[in-house]
Design a protein around this motif. Structure first.
Motif, PDB file in Angstrom:
ATOM      1  N   ALA A 191     -31.264  34.603  13.480  1.00 29.88           N
ATOM      2  CA  ALA A 191     -31.235  36.066  13.494  1.00 29.88           C
ATOM      3  C   ALA A 191     -30.434  36.640  14.650  1.00 29.88           C
ATOM      4  CB  ALA A 191     -32.659  36.612  13.522  1.00 29.88           C
ATOM      5  N   SER A 192     -30.416  35.965  15.801  1.00 29.82           N
ATOM      6  CA  SER A 192     -29.722  36.507  16.975  1.00 29.82           C
ATOM      7  C   SER A 192     -28.259  36.081  17.068  1.00 29.82           C
ATOM      8  CB  SER A 192     -30.452  36.076  18.248  1.00 29.82           C
ATOM      9  OG  SER A 192     -30.416  34.662  18.368  1.00 29.82           O
ATOM     10  N   CYS A 193     -27.805  35.210  16.183  1.00 32.03           N
ATOM     11  CA  CYS A 193     -26.433  34.684  16.242  1.00 32.03           C
ATOM     12  C   CYS A 193     -25.441  35.680  15.642  1.00 32.03           C
ATOM     13  CB  CYS A 193     -26.370  33.354  15.499  1.00 32.03           C
ATOM     14  SG  CYS A 193     -24.700  32.682  15.336  1.00 32.03           S
ATOM     15  N   ILE A 194     -24.436  36.054  16.418  1.00 33.87           N
ATOM     16  CA  ILE A 194     -23.444  37.029  15.946  1.00 33.87           C
ATOM     17  C   ILE A 194     -22.660  36.495  14.747  1.00 33.87           C
ATOM     18  CG2 ILE A 194     -21.649  36.321  17.581  1.00 33.87           C
ATOM     19  CD1 ILE A 194     -20.931  39.355  17.792  1.00 33.87           C
ATOM     20  N   PHE A 195     -22.376  35.193  14.711  1.00 35.84           N
ATOM     21  CA  PHE A 195     -21.646  34.640  13.565  1.00 35.84           C
ATOM     22  C   PHE A 195     -22.513  34.594  12.321  1.00 35.84           C
ATOM     23  CE2 PHE A 195     -18.432  32.108  16.365  1.00 35.84           C
ATOM     24  CZ  PHE A 195     -17.832  33.296  16.731  1.00 35.84           C
ATOM     25  N   CYS A 196     -23.801  34.331  12.478  1.00 33.91           N
ATOM     26  CA  CYS A 196     -24.716  34.398  11.331  1.00 33.91           C
ATOM     27  C   CYS A 196     -24.788  35.827  10.799  1.00 33.91           C
ATOM     28  CB  CYS A 196     -26.099  33.883  11.720  1.00 33.91           C
ATOM     29  SG  CYS A 196     -26.181  32.088  11.983  1.00 33.91           S
ATOM     30  N   LYS A 197     -24.717  36.803  11.694  1.00 43.96           N
ATOM     31  CA  LYS A 197     -24.717  38.205  11.266  1.00 43.96           C
ATOM     32  C   LYS A 197     -23.443  38.544  10.501  1.00 43.96           C
ATOM     33  CE  LYS A 197     -27.782  39.834  14.915  1.00 43.96           C
ATOM     34  NZ  LYS A 197     -27.944  40.673  16.100  1.00 43.96           N
ATOM     35  N   ILE A 198     -22.308  37.957  10.892  1.00 42.58           N
ATOM     36  CA  ILE A 198     -21.064  38.156  10.143  1.00 42.58           C
ATOM     37  C   ILE A 198     -21.188  37.521   8.763  1.00 42.58           C
ATOM     38  CG2 ILE A 198     -18.626  37.464  10.032  1.00 42.58           C
ATOM     39  CD1 ILE A 198     -18.547  37.947  13.110  1.00 42.58           C
ATOM     40  N   ILE A 199     -21.725  36.305   8.695  1.00 40.61           N
ATOM     41  CA  ILE A 199     -21.925  35.622   7.415  1.00 40.61           C
ATOM     42  C   ILE A 199     -22.803  36.462   6.489  1.00 40.61           C
ATOM     43  CG2 ILE A 199     -23.013  33.603   6.331  1.00 40.61           C
ATOM     44  CD1 ILE A 199     -22.169  32.064   8.978  1.00 40.61           C
ATOM     45  N   ASN A 200     -23.850  37.059   7.049  1.00 45.67           N
ATOM     46  CA  ASN A 200     -24.780  37.888   6.258  1.00 45.67           C
ATOM     47  C   ASN A 200     -24.281  39.306   6.007  1.00 45.67           C
ATOM     48  OD1 ASN A 200     -26.710  35.886   5.935  1.00 45.67           O
ATOM     49  ND2 ASN A 200     -27.726  36.396   7.860  1.00 45.67           N
ATOM     50  N   VAL A 260      -7.700  33.099  14.353  1.00 47.18           N
ATOM     51  CA  VAL A 260      -8.741  33.116  13.333  1.00 47.18           C
ATOM     52  C   VAL A 260      -9.819  32.119  13.712  1.00 47.18           C
ATOM     53  CG1 VAL A 260      -9.209  32.514  10.909  1.00 47.18           C
ATOM     54  CG2 VAL A 260      -7.229  33.912  11.485  1.00 47.18           C
ATOM     55  N   LEU A 261     -11.066  32.471  13.471  1.00 45.91           N
ATOM     56  CA  LEU A 261     -12.189  31.563  13.672  1.00 45.91           C
ATOM     57  C   LEU A 261     -12.608  31.009  12.319  1.00 45.91           C
ATOM     58  CD1 LEU A 261     -14.321  33.716  16.136  1.00 45.91           C
ATOM     59  CD2 LEU A 261     -12.639  31.949  16.679  1.00 45.91           C
ATOM     60  N   VAL A 262     -12.763  29.695  12.247  1.00 40.53           N
ATOM     61  CA  VAL A 262     -13.207  29.021  11.028  1.00 40.53           C
ATOM     62  C   VAL A 262     -14.572  28.422  11.346  1.00 40.53           C
ATOM     63  CG1 VAL A 262     -12.654  27.301   9.282  1.00 40.53           C
ATOM     64  CG2 VAL A 262     -10.792  28.477  10.488  1.00 40.53           C
ATOM     65  N   ILE A 263     -15.595  28.833  10.581  1.00 40.40           N
ATOM     66  CA  ILE A 263     -16.955  28.406  10.911  1.00 40.40           C
ATOM     67  C   ILE A 263     -17.712  27.954   9.669  1.00 40.40           C
ATOM     68  CG2 ILE A 263     -17.014  30.027  12.856  1.00 40.40           C
ATOM     69  CD1 ILE A 263     -19.037  31.691  11.253  1.00 40.40           C
ATOM     70  N   PRO A 264     -18.630  27.010   9.856  1.00 41.02           N
ATOM     71  CA  PRO A 264     -19.526  26.676   8.745  1.00 41.02           C
ATOM     72  C   PRO A 264     -20.564  27.785   8.588  1.00 41.02           C
ATOM     73  CG  PRO A 264     -20.130  25.408  10.687  1.00 41.02           C
ATOM     74  CD  PRO A 264     -18.891  26.178  11.036  1.00 41.02           C
ATOM     75  N   LYS A 265     -20.981  28.041   7.371  1.00 44.26           N
ATOM     76  CA  LYS A 265     -22.042  29.023   7.157  1.00 44.26           C
ATOM     77  C   LYS A 265     -23.391  28.489   7.617  1.00 44.26           C
ATOM     78  CE  LYS A 265     -19.978  31.796   3.517  1.00 44.26           C
ATOM     79  NZ  LYS A 265     -20.109  32.271   2.124  1.00 44.26           N
ATOM     80  N   LYS A 266     -23.546  27.183   7.599  1.00 46.77           N
ATOM     81  CA  LYS A 266     -24.757  26.569   8.137  1.00 46.77           C
ATOM     82  C   LYS A 266     -24.725  26.728   9.652  1.00 46.77           C
ATOM     83  CE  LYS A 266     -27.034  22.105   8.733  1.00 46.77           C
ATOM     84  NZ  LYS A 266     -26.936  20.643   8.502  1.00 46.77           N
ATOM     85  N   HIS A 267     -25.809  27.170  10.226  1.00 51.62           N
ATOM     86  CA  HIS A 267     -25.843  27.332  11.680  1.00 51.62           C
ATOM     87  C   HIS A 267     -25.951  25.957  12.340  1.00 51.62           C
ATOM     88  CE1 HIS A 267     -26.449  29.478  15.470  1.00 51.62           C
ATOM     89  NE2 HIS A 267     -27.186  28.410  15.776  1.00 51.62           N
ATOM     90  N   ILE A 268     -24.887  25.576  13.012  1.00 53.43           N
ATOM     91  CA  ILE A 268     -24.828  24.367  13.835  1.00 53.43           C
ATOM     92  C   ILE A 268     -24.408  24.877  15.200  1.00 53.43           C
ATOM     93  CG2 ILE A 268     -23.714  22.133  14.212  1.00 53.43           C
ATOM     94  CD1 ILE A 268     -23.085  22.116  11.158  1.00 53.43           C
ATOM     95  N   ALA A 269     -25.194  24.621  16.229  1.00 53.62           N
ATOM     96  CA  ALA A 269     -24.950  25.224  17.541  1.00 53.62           C
ATOM     97  C   ALA A 269     -23.601  24.835  18.139  1.00 53.62           C
ATOM     98  CB  ALA A 269     -26.069  24.860  18.512  1.00 53.62           C
ATOM     99  N   ASN A 270     -23.232  23.565  18.034  1.00 55.16           N
ATOM    100  CA  ASN A 270     -21.964  23.111  18.629  1.00 55.16           C
ATOM    101  C   ASN A 270     -21.595  21.761  18.047  1.00 55.16           C
ATOM    102  OD1 ASN A 270     -23.157  20.960  20.344  1.00 55.16           O
ATOM    103  ND2 ASN A 270     -24.087  22.699  21.414  1.00 55.16           N
TER     104      ASN A 270
END
Length: 115
Positions: free
Chosen positions: A3-12, A40-50
């Protein structure tokens, strides 16, 4: 998702982003503080910290992520002159968002060492 992750908020779609690619596993969007003309940032939708948190269960996800990067590069017009792909890991590696992300940087000459 965290919930607090900015990238998860972008995904949602809780936070807007200029998306250049998306499928069921990954999303790619323009960085809001670009370090190059193309960033550009390329990210997995699954939350993986690093990078250190990737497990064998993530092998297909990571292979998929790497397989779409050439297409994203072509979409951005980076295939002819090239680009740099960077993964920062934890504090000393320069990671500022605790969600695995790959920086795709292009449209300028990249120096070495990066700093």
């Amino acid at each position: 998702m965290q919930a607090s992750c900015i990238f998860c908020k972008i995904i949602n779609r809780d936070i807007p982003a200029k998306i250049v690619y998306e499928d069921e596993l990954i999303i790619a969007f323009h960085d809001i503080s670009p370090a190059a003309p193309a960033h550009v940032l390329v990210i997995p939708k699954k939350h993986i910290a690093n990078l250190l948190e990737i497990t064998a269960d993530d092998n297909k996800l990571m292979a998929h992520l790497m397989s779409v990067i050439p297409g994203i590069a072509k979409t951005l017009g980076l295939e002819e002159k090239g680009f740099r792909l960077v993964v920062n890991t934890k504090e000393n590696g320069g990671q500022t968002v605790d969600h695995l992300h790959f920086h795709m940087l292009g449209e300028r000459f990249m120096t070495w060492p990066p700093g």
